[in-house]
Design a protein around this motif. Structure first.
Motif, PDB file in Angstrom:
ATOM      1  N   TYR A 251     -18.450   2.318  58.529  1.00 31.10           N
ATOM      2  CA  TYR A 251     -17.454   1.562  59.271  1.00 31.10           C
ATOM      3  C   TYR A 251     -18.079   1.066  60.581  1.00 31.10           C
ATOM      4  N   PRO A 252     -17.532   0.000  61.159  1.00 29.34           N
ATOM      5  CA  PRO A 252     -18.038  -0.447  62.477  1.00 29.34           C
ATOM      6  C   PRO A 252     -17.923   0.670  63.513  1.00 29.34           C
ATOM      7  N   GLY A 253     -19.041   1.106  64.024  1.00 32.02           N
ATOM      8  CA  GLY A 253     -19.054   2.172  65.011  1.00 32.02           C
ATOM      9  C   GLY A 253     -18.902   3.560  64.422  1.00 32.02           C
ATOM     10  N   GLY A 254     -18.771   3.659  63.108  1.00 29.93           N
ATOM     11  CA  GLY A 254     -18.631   4.954  62.451  1.00 29.93           C
ATOM     12  C   GLY A 254     -19.975   5.545  62.073  1.00 29.93           C
ATOM     13  N   ALA A 255     -19.931   6.733  61.505  1.00 29.90           N
ATOM     14  CA  ALA A 255     -21.157   7.431  61.138  1.00 29.90           C
ATOM     15  C   ALA A 255     -21.834   6.743  59.968  1.00 29.90           C
ATOM     16  N   SER A 256     -23.176   6.737  59.963  1.00 30.91           N
ATOM     17  CA  SER A 256     -23.924   6.138  58.862  1.00 30.91           C
ATOM     18  C   SER A 256     -23.706   6.927  57.586  1.00 30.91           C
ATOM     19  N   GLY A 257     -23.955   6.266  56.475  1.00 32.73           N
ATOM     20  CA  GLY A 257     -23.740   6.922  55.192  1.00 32.73           C
ATOM     21  C   GLY A 257     -22.289   7.292  54.980  1.00 32.73           C
ATOM     22  N   TRP A 258     -21.372   6.589  55.708  1.00 32.11           N
ATOM     23  CA  TRP A 258     -19.935   6.835  55.624  1.00 32.11           C
ATOM     24  C   TRP A 258     -19.576   8.275  55.987  1.00 32.11           C
ATOM     25  N   GLY A 259     -20.431   8.884  56.813  1.00 28.33           N
ATOM     26  CA  GLY A 259     -20.168  10.241  57.279  1.00 28.33           C
ATOM     27  C   GLY A 259     -20.485  11.315  56.274  1.00 28.33           C
ATOM     28  N   ASN A 260     -21.006  10.907  55.093  1.00 28.02           N
ATOM     29  CA  ASN A 260     -21.255  11.878  54.022  1.00 28.02           C
ATOM     30  C   ASN A 260     -22.711  11.913  53.576  1.00 28.02           C
ATOM     31  N   GLY A 261     -23.575  11.141  54.206  1.00 29.57           N
ATOM     32  CA  GLY A 261     -24.961  11.063  53.771  1.00 29.57           C
ATOM     33  C   GLY A 261     -25.141  10.261  52.500  1.00 29.57           C
ATOM     34  N   GLU A 262     -24.189   9.360  52.199  1.00 33.12           N
ATOM     35  CA  GLU A 262     -24.291   8.558  50.975  1.00 33.12           C
ATOM     36  C   GLU A 262     -25.496   7.620  51.048  1.00 33.12           C
ATOM     37  N   LEU A 263     -26.034   7.269  49.871  1.00 33.78           N
ATOM     38  CA  LEU A 263     -27.244   6.465  49.806  1.00 33.78           C
ATOM     39  C   LEU A 263     -26.978   4.995  49.508  1.00 33.78           C
ATOM     40  N   GLU A 264     -25.857   4.700  48.868  1.00 38.30           N
ATOM     41  CA  GLU A 264     -25.618   3.353  48.381  1.00 38.30           C
ATOM     42  C   GLU A 264     -25.233   2.384  49.506  1.00 38.30           C
ATOM     43  N   THR A 265     -25.352   1.097  49.202  1.00 40.37           N
ATOM     44  CA  THR A 265     -24.774   0.041  50.018  1.00 40.37           C
ATOM     45  C   THR A 265     -23.552  -0.477  49.278  1.00 40.37           C
ATOM     46  N   TYR A 266     -22.390  -0.505  49.945  1.00 42.44           N
ATOM     47  CA  TYR A 266     -21.193  -1.055  49.318  1.00 42.44           C
ATOM     48  C   TYR A 266     -21.203  -2.574  49.466  1.00 42.44           C
ATOM     49  N   THR A 267     -20.812  -3.281  48.387  1.00 40.90           N
ATOM     50  CA  THR A 267     -20.852  -4.743  48.384  1.00 40.90           C
ATOM     51  C   THR A 267     -19.545  -5.323  47.852  1.00 40.90           C
ATOM     52  N   LYS A 268     -19.406  -6.649  47.944  1.00 42.86           N
ATOM     53  CA  LYS A 268     -18.325  -7.393  47.292  1.00 42.86           C
ATOM     54  C   LYS A 268     -18.825  -8.104  46.051  1.00 42.86           C
ATOM     55  N   ASP A 269     -20.026  -7.754  45.625  1.00 41.25           N
ATOM     56  CA  ASP A 269     -20.626  -8.361  44.439  1.00 41.25           C
ATOM     57  C   ASP A 269     -19.831  -7.945  43.204  1.00 41.25           C
ATOM     58  N   PRO A 270     -19.417  -8.898  42.357  1.00 42.37           N
ATOM     59  CA  PRO A 270     -18.711  -8.521  41.133  1.00 42.37           C
ATOM     60  C   PRO A 270     -19.494  -7.563  40.241  1.00 42.37           C
TER      61      PRO A 270
ATOM     62  N   LEU B 118     -17.063   4.574  44.446  1.00 46.87           N
ATOM     63  CA  LEU B 118     -18.054   5.290  43.639  1.00 46.87           C
ATOM     64  C   LEU B 118     -19.301   5.422  44.490  1.00 46.87           C
ATOM     65  N   ALA B 119     -19.460   6.604  45.107  1.00 52.53           N
ATOM     66  CA  ALA B 119     -20.624   6.851  45.960  1.00 52.53           C
ATOM     67  C   ALA B 119     -21.803   7.324  45.110  1.00 52.53           C
ATOM     68  N   ILE B 120     -22.978   7.164  45.682  1.00 49.70           N
ATOM     69  CA  ILE B 120     -24.199   7.686  45.069  1.00 49.70           C
ATOM     70  C   ILE B 120     -24.912   8.543  46.108  1.00 49.70           C
ATOM     71  N   GLY B 121     -25.173   9.772  45.760  1.00 48.37           N
ATOM     72  CA  GLY B 121     -25.822  10.695  46.678  1.00 48.37           C
ATOM     73  C   GLY B 121     -24.855  11.185  47.731  1.00 48.37           C
ATOM     74  N   GLY B 122     -25.391  11.906  48.693  1.00 49.12           N
ATOM     75  CA  GLY B 122     -24.552  12.451  49.757  1.00 49.12           C
ATOM     76  C   GLY B 122     -24.696  13.945  49.865  1.00 49.12           C
ATOM     77  N   ASP B 123     -24.053  14.496  50.909  1.00 46.72           N
ATOM     78  CA  ASP B 123     -24.226  15.908  51.220  1.00 46.72           C
ATOM     79  C   ASP B 123     -23.655  16.835  50.165  1.00 46.72           C
ATOM     80  N   TRP B 124     -22.662  16.361  49.439  1.00 46.63           N
ATOM     81  CA  TRP B 124     -22.069  17.229  48.413  1.00 46.63           C
ATOM     82  C   TRP B 124     -22.823  17.159  47.092  1.00 46.63           C
ATOM     83  N   PRO B 125     -22.919  15.985  46.447  1.00 43.23           N
ATOM     84  CA  PRO B 125     -23.592  15.969  45.141  1.00 43.23           C
ATOM     85  C   PRO B 125     -25.102  16.061  45.221  1.00 43.23           C
ATOM     86  N   GLY B 126     -25.683  15.723  46.376  1.00 38.91           N
ATOM     87  CA  GLY B 126     -27.132  15.672  46.461  1.00 38.91           C
ATOM     88  C   GLY B 126     -27.649  14.320  45.998  1.00 38.91           C
ATOM     89  N   LYS B 127     -28.956  14.167  45.960  1.00 39.22           N
ATOM     90  CA  LYS B 127     -29.571  12.886  45.638  1.00 39.22           C
ATOM     91  C   LYS B 127     -29.654  12.680  44.121  1.00 39.22           C
TER      92      LYS B 127
END
Length: 838
Positions: free
Chosen positions: A613-632, A807-816
């Motif tokens: 989020y703007p000004g929020g923690a990187s990786g959505w605060g969870n250490g996620e690896l993906e980039t979220y897009t608007k790509d179909p 649908l996240a990929i990676g992060g502190d809970w599931p791991g890489k």
């Protein structure tokens, strides 16, 4: 924690002092402290000066309370050695005062039960009365087969060398060879584990520890075990009414026996600590606690998606002698419950709070044990209230044997439970412990059914209590923003109305680890082998329980089958299944109709893009690896009435995916009414490690702020990790720092198992004083206002919420993701609906 305490000075000292027998070709020494785990070792504390060893004075006692055998600890979570020939171990022992200090090298870890300890081959070296004492066990007795003392005047920093060569163990101190003893095959198994202890009133510091020669350092094994679709737990979860299958597990064989470890993690989805949480093990001396072994079991359970049924807080056996002789029994009991239940709070699902309090031979039907003698029958409600205060989210049981049969023992238990409920005691369930040694010990299903029904009525006649499915995992998480969960455990099957019964069967997983001590010979002792365990379900027969079915085991008659069966009757509030009790009006919905490749309606959804989020923690605060897009390619309609969120990976191994949240952020119940948030989802199939689909909500105050989590509130309707057949529902609330009413960063979470793939409905119902989670219309987890407190409840739910899908990929809970992770898997969303009632 990893420990690094070696210095060049001490390295030089030890190398210079090390004794290398003639003809031995020792490799350079390797450090056993730096980079290895010595923090999870009972009685040990890593410090800047080394590992400080505090005496536990831990003993195995008889049922009558007599000290039987010393029970010193071993470092189960730390390093051990694989040895194939001659080797040497050098230790710098800093000994102060005149008390003895011991370092033990276990060729095989001991087998420990609640009434005995089987010593296996080992060598113990101790500084005792200024001399170096060496004792050797050969595994045939609990007594050392050879003990010798060498040298004199040893004190302060003592550089000790222990070398194995030519069938002998040779020792030296300060670079001077002192003598040798026979090895007695102490290291013939090819392993060496480390233990340490001290004489009561003393203590010492292990300042350095190295190994040289034909030895390889091995750290604790990975806890997660390979799962199987044909395992006992998988078959049980696939039944029309899924049940959990549990086992009593010991910490030591989990570490040193790969087969035991694999069976425990693969076949069972519930774990009862066999001994490691009993009083004589966790508080061997007053105010001295030894939690490492219990923590190890909890960590193993977490890694394998197992619930922990903790055993036991108050009993009249398995007690340290100090506890029996203490004059202030009331204080002792309450302090013990507070410390032990508090330590494991948020990490275990359930507690046996009071164990075996009944004795039908007494006029009041109670065992007149030491707690009764000190406090009368009042010790029972006091224990439950103390346990509730220490862990408000845990399910609390009274456990008793012999009450599945009719007779005075059952009558006394039923009377006691009714009285406890009438008095508002926070007892959530009764464990019915059936000791089944032969066919004649079996309980008629009709009798068991009647007793279950009677206990359900006892609940209905008493004040309301909470549903009982509460399991979490603690988690360190740096940074701000939306911080979510660590790995979680599934809980126990909960009751949805007074007619239901949950049955949990812990089988004792002993195999070859359970021998029979001399004072217990003549009793059945061997536990089930894997094929016998499978027969529990394979030979199951049905018994109707007031209109609902439940498994009643028909066990094989072979002697090596089953020792103990626990049927746990859980008292729960009268809860309507799914939405049967409410008429719902759809407030908002999206059915995702439209052409393939189209984006979801912008009038309904906001697209979250990027890494935060703007000004929020990187990786959505969870250490996620993906980039979220608007790509179909990552988020679009599939053309058949579903939304498709897909995780993709490019040639540079960078992941992309989709995340959307509702435009509306005002979803909340009408005053006095309820809100239902529901989606029909198909989870990504077979993606593997790193996949993390979620359907969840966030409190409106978070939008635009992005730093006030978890105060703004978060309700996770469904989460799933690593393509497991387990889904999680969670409430986050309260303060940001660790702990608080919602046990942050983990939250208050429950779990359930999916028996099949394909689409399932996931929902949460938010009422005036309760949140309840559902899968396919069946509730599996509840949090109430009383769980978190009125002020927290009001601050968390005094505003609207918005709904998210991602649908996240990676992060502190599931791991890489790993090399076996498959890209291109999708979360399919048939619909999302928000409804109100009342």
């Amino acid at each position: 924690m990893r420990l690094g305490i070696r210095t060049a000075v001490w390295t030089a000292l030890l190398v210079g002092a090390s004794l290398v027998p003639p003809g031995a070709a020792y490799a350079a020494s390797a450090d056993l402290l730096a980079g290895h785990d010595w923090a999870h070792f009972s009685g040990a504390e890593p410090t800047a000066a080394g590992v400080k060893i505090t005496p536990l004075d831990r003993w195995v006692t008889t049922p009558e309370g007599k000290r039987l055998q010393p029970n010193p600890p071993a470092n189960l979570a730390g390093p051990h050695l694989n040895v194939s020939g001659d080797f040497g171990v050098d230790a710098l022992m800093s000994v102060t005062g005149a008390k003895s200090a011991y370092l033990q090298l276990y060729g095989r870890l001991p087998v420990i039960y609640d009434e005995w300890r089987q010593e296996r081959p080992s060598v113990r070296v101790g500084v005792v009365g200024g001399k170096l004492e060496v004792a050797v066990w050969d595994g045939g007795s609990d007594k050392a087969v050879e003990t010798k003392s060498f040298g004199s005047g040893l004190a302060g920093d003592v550089a000790v060398s222990i070398s194995r060569s030519g069938g002998k163990v040779t020792v030296s101190a300060g670079g001077k060879q002192l003598g040798s003893v026979g090895e007695h095959s102490a290291f013939s198994a090819g392993t060496v584990w480390f233990g340490a202890d001290a004489q009561v009133g003393g203590g010492w510091t292990l300042r350095a520890l190295t190994v040289s020669g034909s030895a390889k350092i091995v750290d604790a094994p990975a806890w997660a075990q390979q799962q199987s679709s044909t395992s006992l737990r998988a078959r049980a979860s696939a039944l029309p009414r899924p049940v959990r299958v549990g086992s009593a597990i010991a910490s030591t064989p989990l570490v040193d026996d790969a087969a035991y470890r694999a069976i425990a993690g693969r076949e069972f989805d519930a774990l009862t600590p066999e001994n490691d949480m009993k009083p004589e093990f966790v508080q061997p001396s007053r105010g001295v606690f030894a939690f490492a072994e219990g923590d190890l079991l909890v960590d193993f359970a977490r890694a394998n998606g197992m619930a922990v049924h903790a055993h036991t807080l108050v009993w009249f056996e398995a007690l340290p002698t100090w506890m029996r002789s203490a004059p202030d029994k009331n204080t002792v009991m309450l302090d013990h419950i507070k410390a032990v239940a508090g330590h494991f709070a948020g990490r275990v699902a359930e507690w046996d709070v009071v164990n075996e309090p009944m004795n039908e031979d007494n006029s009041d039907g109670l065992e007149h044990n030491l707690w009764y003698q000190a406090m009368g029958a009042a010790y029972i409600p006091q224990a439950f209230r103390a346990a509730r205060a220490a862990d408000p989210a845990a399910t609390l049981y009274l456990n008793e044997y012999g009450v599945e049969q009719s007779g005075p023992r059952w009558d006394a238990l039923y009377k006691l439970v009714k009285q406890l409920k009438a008095d508002g005691v926070p007892i959530d369930g009764v464990g019915m412990q059936n000791h089944e040694y032969e066919k004649g010990d079996r309980t008629p299903p009709e009798t068991f059914r009647k007793h279950v029904q009677a206990l359900a009525r006892a609940r209905a006649e008493g004040p309301g209590v909470r549903n009982g499915r509460r399991v979490r995992r603690g988690h360190d998480h740096a940074g701000q923003g939306v911080r979510r969960k660590a790995r979680r455990l599934p809980g126990r099957a909960e009751l949805h109305d007074v007619r239901d019964v949950g049955v949990h069967r812990p089988l004792r997983l002993h195999g070859r680890h359970r021998a029979v001590p001399p004072h217990r010979r003549g009793r059945a002792a061997l536990g089930p082998e894997p094929q016998a365990q499978e027969g529990v379900l394979g030979n199951a027969r049905r018994a109707e329980l007031t209109g609902r079915s439940e498994i009643m085991p028909a066990f094989p008659t072979r002697s090596r089958v089953l020792l103990v069966v626990l049927g746990c009757v859980l008292f729960a509030g009268v809860v309507p299944a799914a939405s049967a009790a409410a008429a719902w009006t759809v407030l908002w919905s999206d059915e995702f109709d439209g052409p393939a490749g189209a984006l979801p309606a912008a009038a309904n959804w906001i697209f979250d893009t990027g890494h935060s989020y703007p000004g929020g923690a990187s990786g959505w605060g969870n250490g996620e690896l993906e980039t979220y897009t608007k790509d179909p390619a990552n988020v679009s309609l599939d053309g058949t009435g579903a939304l498709k969120i897909t995780a993709t990976e490019d040639k540079s191994a960078k992941w992309a995916s989709g995340r959307i949240e509702t435009q509306r952020s005002d979803f909340q119940p009408a005053p006095g009414g309820s809100l239902r948030v529901e989606a029909r989802l198909q989870l990504p199939d077979g993606g593997g490690s790193g996949y993390w689909p979620a359907f969840w909500t966030l409190g409106a105050p978070f939008r635009g702020n992005y730093t006030n989590w978890p105060q703004a509130g978060e309700i996770d309707v469904m989460e799933n990790i690593n393509s497991q057949k387990i889904v999680h529902g969670t409430l986050h609330c309260g303060k940001t720092e660790s702990g608080g009413p919602c046990r942050e960063d983990t939250g208050l979470t429950g779990q359930t198992t999916l028996a099949t793939g394909g689409f399932h409905t996931y929902a949460v119902e938010w009422g005036p004083t309760r949140l309840q989670w559902f899968v396919d219309g069946v509730p599996y987890w509840t949090v109430t206002e009383s769980t978190v407190g009125s002020s927290t409840w009001k601050s968390t739910f005094g505003h609207g919420y918005f709904v998210l899908l991602n649908l996240a990929i990676g992060g502190d809970w599931p791991g890489k993701p790993t090399k076996t992770t498959v890209a291109g898997r999708s979360l399919l969303v048939d619909y999302v609906r928000v409804s109100r009632s009342g």
